[in-house]
Every structure is written in C-alpha cells, then in structure tokens.
Design a protein around this motif. Structure first.
Motif, mmCIF file in Angstrom:
data_model
loop_
_atom_site.group_PDB
_atom_site.id
_atom_site.type_symbol
_atom_site.label_atom_id
_atom_site.label_comp_id
_atom_site.label_asym_id
_atom_site.label_seq_id
_atom_site.Cartn_x
_atom_site.Cartn_y
_atom_site.Cartn_z
ATOM 1 N N THR A 68 44.574 48.168 36.304
ATOM 2 C CA THR A 68 45.621 48.876 35.568
ATOM 3 C C THR A 68 47.003 48.508 36.091
ATOM 4 N N LEU A 69 47.125 48.267 37.385
ATOM 5 C CA LEU A 69 48.418 47.870 37.949
ATOM 6 C C LEU A 69 48.872 46.522 37.380
ATOM 7 N N ALA A 70 47.986 45.533 37.407
ATOM 8 C CA ALA A 70 48.342 44.206 36.905
ATOM 9 C C ALA A 70 48.616 44.231 35.408
ATOM 10 N N GLY A 71 47.870 45.043 34.671
ATOM 11 C CA GLY A 71 48.030 45.083 33.226
ATOM 12 C C GLY A 71 49.291 45.788 32.760
ATOM 13 N N LEU A 72 49.813 46.700 33.582
ATOM 14 C CA LEU A 72 50.918 47.536 33.125
ATOM 15 C C LEU A 72 52.226 47.323 33.876
ATOM 16 N N ILE A 73 52.207 46.566 34.977
ATOM 17 C CA ILE A 73 53.411 46.480 35.814
ATOM 18 C C ILE A 73 54.571 45.819 35.084
ATOM 19 N N LEU A 74 54.280 44.896 34.151
ATOM 20 C CA LEU A 74 55.366 44.262 33.415
ATOM 21 C C LEU A 74 56.060 45.239 32.465
ATOM 22 N N ALA A 411 50.870 37.750 38.500
ATOM 23 C CA ALA A 411 49.929 36.652 38.741
ATOM 24 C C ALA A 411 49.226 36.830 40.080
ATOM 25 N N ALA A 412 49.972 37.270 41.087
ATOM 26 C CA ALA A 412 49.373 37.488 42.405
ATOM 27 C C ALA A 412 48.336 38.602 42.365
ATOM 28 N N ARG A 413 48.636 39.663 41.624
ATOM 29 C CA ARG A 413 47.686 40.778 41.544
ATOM 30 C C ARG A 413 46.449 40.394 40.729
ATOM 31 N N VAL A 414 46.649 39.606 39.680
ATOM 32 C CA VAL A 414 45.498 39.116 38.913
ATOM 33 C C VAL A 414 44.627 38.219 39.791
ATOM 34 N N ALA A 415 45.255 37.390 40.610
ATOM 35 C CA ALA A 415 44.496 36.522 41.506
ATOM 36 C C ALA A 415 43.642 37.339 42.463
ATOM 37 N N GLN A 416 44.209 38.387 43.022
ATOM 38 C CA GLN A 416 43.451 39.235 43.932
ATOM 39 C C GLN A 416 42.323 39.947 43.187
ATOM 40 N N LEU A 417 42.627 40.413 41.982
ATOM 41 C CA LEU A 417 41.617 41.090 41.158
ATOM 42 C C LEU A 417 40.415 40.182 40.925
ATOM 43 N N LEU A 418 40.657 38.936 40.523
ATOM 44 C CA LEU A 418 39.564 38.008 40.233
ATOM 45 C C LEU A 418 38.845 37.580 41.512
ATOM 46 N N ALA A 419 39.587 37.470 42.613
ATOM 47 C CA ALA A 419 38.946 37.085 43.871
ATOM 48 C C ALA A 419 37.959 38.143 44.340
ATOM 49 N N VAL A 420 38.369 39.403 44.267
ATOM 50 C CA VAL A 420 37.478 40.490 44.684
ATOM 51 C C VAL A 420 36.247 40.543 43.785
ATOM 52 N N ALA A 421 36.425 40.216 42.505
ATOM 53 C CA ALA A 421 35.295 40.230 41.576
ATOM 54 C C ALA A 421 34.366 39.048 41.787
ATOM 55 N N ALA A 422 34.933 37.856 42.038
ATOM 56 C CA ALA A 422 34.130 36.633 42.050
ATOM 57 C C ALA A 422 33.577 36.259 43.422
ATOM 58 N N LEU A 423 34.279 36.620 44.486
ATOM 59 C CA LEU A 423 33.887 36.133 45.812
ATOM 60 C C LEU A 423 32.489 36.587 46.233
ATOM 61 N N PRO A 424 32.118 37.862 46.093
ATOM 62 C CA PRO A 424 30.752 38.242 46.466
ATOM 63 C C PRO A 424 29.688 37.456 45.710
ATOM 64 N N LEU A 425 29.945 37.146 44.425
ATOM 65 C CA LEU A 425 29.003 36.332 43.658
ATOM 66 C C LEU A 425 28.913 34.929 44.248
#
Length: 506
Positions: A68-74, A411-425
């Motif tokens: 929600t932060l990344a989607g709404l901060i702009l 972009a930085a927050r989206v990167a962190q979001l995707l990293a947390v989602a993808a890294l365990p996989l």
C-alpha cells in the motif's frame, strides 16, 4: 491554531521557537514511520513463534505495508498540495497510529497483515507530508538548512530503530514495536495542530489519478501474491492466475498513464535515458538491501542464536556509517562525478554481503564473524545512496524534480516488496522451515550470493550507463537540474524524498 496559508514570501525562521516546533513535528512524524520500518524485521522470528505464522505470513507482514505504501506514495504529496499539507500529514499520522494499535492487539496473522496494509496507507500520507511541511513552512533562506536538519535527525531515528526494536521484542514483547507509535503520534498531532502553519498549492487543479493508483496496487499485489504462493504447497492455478492478473493490470496501468492529462506517473520522465537507467540501478540495489534485511535478522536469531536485541545492534554499524558518510559521498560525487562511486559502492556492498556468509550456527564471536561484514556493507552503501539520489534529480529538469524523486522512492520500495516475495522462493525456504537453524543457514548463504549478484549487476549498469564527469545538467542554465537538499540518509527501504517545489532561478 493557524489555518490560513502564509504569503509566499513569508514563513518561519529555523532559529525561532516556531521553527523548532515545525522541525520537531516533521522529524517525529517521519521518524515514527522510519522506526517501524527498521524494527519489524527484527521482530519477525518472535512474531512468527507467538502467532504460529508460516513464512508466507511473515512475508506478508512486511509486504502488506510495502504494497500500500508503494502504490499510494506518489499520490500522498499531491493530496497535501490540494487539501492542505498539515491536514494530510496529521491525517496520515492518526491513520498510522490507529493501524499500529490494531497491529499491536492482533491475535492472528491475518489481522496483523490487514493492519500492516492499513499502516502503509498512513505511511503514504505522512512520509511525503513530513518533508512537505518543512519545505513549505520555512523562509526561503532557511529551507536548505531545515531540510538538512530534518534529514540528519531522521538519520538518528534510523540509528535508534534496531536497538529499540530489539529491546522491545526481548522486553515488553513484539507488540510494543507497534503500540509505541500511539503516544508518539499523539505528541505529533498536538504539536502540528498548535504550532504548524497550514499551506497548500493554490494552483493545484484537476482530478487525482485514482485509477492509476488502483491499477499499480493491483499489479504489485498480483505478482507479489504469486511469488509468495509459489514457495508453498499450492496448485499451479493459484500461482499463474494472480501473476497473469498482475501483469495485465501493469499493462493497463501503462496505457492509462500515457493517456491521462495528470497521471500519477508521468511517463515522459522516462524519456531521459539517464533517469531510466538510474531507476534500474535503484531496483537492483534496493532489492538486494531489502532481501538482506529480511533474511539477516532470521539468520542471526534462528541460526546463530542471537537475542532480538543483539540482532538489532548487530547491524547498527551500517546505519552509523551511512549517517556519517553519506553527506561526504554526495559532495565527492559532485566534484568527481557519480560514476566512480556508483560503480565501486555496489561492489563493496556486495563484498560485505558475501562476508555475511560466514555467519552460521557456530558464529560465537560478533567481532570476528559479523562486524567486518556489516562495516564493509555500510561503507559500500554510504558510497552510493547520496550519489544515486543526486544523479536521479540531475537527470530531469528542475520542474520535474518532485516527480523524479517520488518515482525513484517508489521504485526502491517496489524493489524491496518483490525481493521479500521472491527471495524465499529462490533460496528454497518455505512454510515452517524458517524455524530450523540448518534450513535457515543453508538458505541464507544462497540469499547472500543472490543479493551480492544484484549489487554486481547494479555496478555494471552504473559503469556502462552513467556518464563520466560532473553530475549531468548541473549548472546548465538552458535546462537547469535539481540538486538534492537531503544530505544525510541512513534508511534502508528507499532513497530520501526530495522537495519537489524548487524552481529554476529567473
């Protein structure tokens, strides 16, 4: 209470009592969000144990907020310009506090995840709003100093976060990392209502890009859900369907933004090759940073046997080094150009991450096993954060600096979001495996190699795509560029937001 907008030439002085109140209010508000960002990861192992949470639940505990932060901060800054910066800032603080209270009393992981998503909404309002208050409240001659003070004091909040988080988790309990926000927010609101002048952009007009914000959030939600679900025992349809839905929403988002008169994300800024390349570098670097600070607290507590307090203190050198060295690095980049630092900094950071692979269940000495790694990592991060922000701003005209800063931060927050989602996989850590020291240790080593590889990719992109010499466009009167006012930065989740109201000199 001050409700009218002061004249453009007016404003408070930084050295006055009113100026100190405004600065304190802004720093406390942004510091509250910064503290929350640094302490939650420290609490994940204990939180998972108390709530019986799976690894996917822990991922969503982090990503619910980031989504929600990344989607709404702009949109957050735009709302302040239209309806009043103090009003929107106070709304964000109150929203953040109420969501924090809900996090603190949550009895199951589903409630906690929902509350974290609500926290992100509040964060999207108060994060850009805190700096907007500083930029709009002070006299022109005091603004640079005020922004510098805001940045430096925010750095102190970031430095305190890991220590405070570890203390609360080991002491009163993990719930207090959220509940502590309530009294802080009460102080911020009281100060804002009494001492902070209201301001707004009198020329703000048109409708908000609600459709763009919704499509961006749905795109991120679909892809994030698919990545997290893929690491569990689920059907193929459960993974493919949300992934396709996310991609479709992303495509529609780009088409909508290209047609709107006032888009949330003006695609025209990507006409700058340098701006586009710097955001690719940002995605790589902050994905690596987000991945590290998601798995490192788990490794330290589950595999190495650290307490939450020791795990929080363990990464303190990174924050301290960024607090001390980010400003000199930014000044050096202005003299010699950003490319050397943007090339060497990520490489040094990657070397620090590889040194972290020495942390294992047998790591009994912090000084021998952890300290060298976090020092090298901190030195590397100190080298690239300020030059990265400066280069992003210098890649666009000054009138677009607010948009450029917001896009880079998102972009930085989206990167962190995707990293947390993808890294365990990617590292094969799933379900309840995060409770096993052996499984965590094996996965952690793989994670550090992946994150170091992302740092190496960022270094390569910078070496190939960033021009040599001074910051591009700086001093060019035909197309003046913005320069960052935030000289100090030690947050992990995103580059510092920069004021977007600066105009070229006439």
């Amino acid at each position: 209470m001050t409700t009218a907008e002061p004249p453009a030439a007016a404003g408070v002085r930084l050295a006055s009592p009113a100026g100190r109140w405004v600065l304190a209010c802004s720093v406390l508000g942004s510091g509250m969000a910064m503290l929350d960002g640094t302490v939650v990861n420290i609490a994940l192992p204990r939180l998972g144990e108390d709530l019986g949470a799976s690894l996917a639940d822990l991922q969503w505990t982090v990503n619910g907020y980031l989504l929600t932060l990344a989607g709404l901060i702009l949109l957050g800054g735009g709302l302040g310009d239209r309806y009043g910066r103090r009003r929107v800032f106070v709304t964000g603080v109150v929203w953040f506090a109420l969501a924090s209270a809900l996090c603190g009393i949550a009895q199951d992981s589903a409630t906690l995840i929902a509350a974290r998503a609500l926290q992100g909404v509040g964060g999207a309002l108060l994060t850009p709003g805190s700096l907007a208050l500083v930029q709009s409240s002070f006299r022109q001659e005091d603004r640079a100093k005020a922004v510098g003070a805001w940045s430096g004091l925010g750095g102190v909040a970031g430095a305190v976060g890991p220590f405070l988080g570890g203390y609360l988790v080991d002491g009163p309990g993990w719930r207090w990392i959220f509940l502590i926000n309530v009294p802080i927010a009460a102080v911020v609101v009281a100060v804002a209502v009494r001492h902070v002048p209201e301001s707004r952009d009198r020329n703000a007009a048109g409708s908000f890009d609600v459709a763009g914000a919704a499509l961006a959030a749905l795109c991120l939600a679909g892809i994030t859900y698919a990545l997290i679900a893929a690491s569990g025992h689920v059907s193929l349809l459960t993974v493919v369907a949300p992934a396709l839905a996310g991609v479709v929403c992303g495509v529609v988002f780009v088409r909508v933004e290209g047609r709107r008169a006032r888009p949330m994300l003006p695609l025209s800024v990507f006409a700058s090759r340098l701006f586009t390349s710097m955001n690719l570098v940002t995605l790589c670097l902050y994905a690596a940073i987000g991945g590290v600070f998601f798995v490192l607290p788990v490794q330290l507590q589950i595999a190495a046997g650290y307490s939450a307090l020791r795990a929080g203190i363990a990464t303190l050198p990174v924050t301290v080094l960024m607090l001390l060295l980010s400003a000199p690095a930014g000044a050096l980049a202005q003299r010699i150009g950003p490319r050397p630092l943007l090339t060497a900094g990520p490489l040094l950071t990657g070397a620090g991450l590889l040194l972290l692979t020495r942390v294992s269940p047998g790591s009994s000495s912090y000084v021998a096993d952890v300290l060298p790694a976090v020092v090298v990592q901190g030195l590397g991060m100190s080298m690239f954060v300020a030059p990265l922000t400066a280069t992003v701003l210098a890649s666009v005209e000054v009138d677009h600096s607010g948009v450029a800063s917001g896009v880079n931060n998102a972009a930085a927050r989206v990167a962190q979001l995707l990293a947390v989602a993808a890294l365990p996989l990617a590292i094969g850590l799933s379900d309840q495996a995060y409770r096993s020291p052996h499984a965590v240790d094996t996965a952690f080593s793989k994670a550090m190699w992946i994150c170091a590889g992302l740092c190496g990719l960022a270094s390569l992109l910078a070496a190939l795509l960033v021009p040599s010499g001074a910051l591009p466009g700086v001093g060019d009167e035909a197309a003046p560029r913005a320069r960052p006012e935030c000289r100090t930065h030690c947050g992990f989740s995103a580059p510092p937001l920069e004021p977007g109201t600066r105009r070229p000199a006439r």
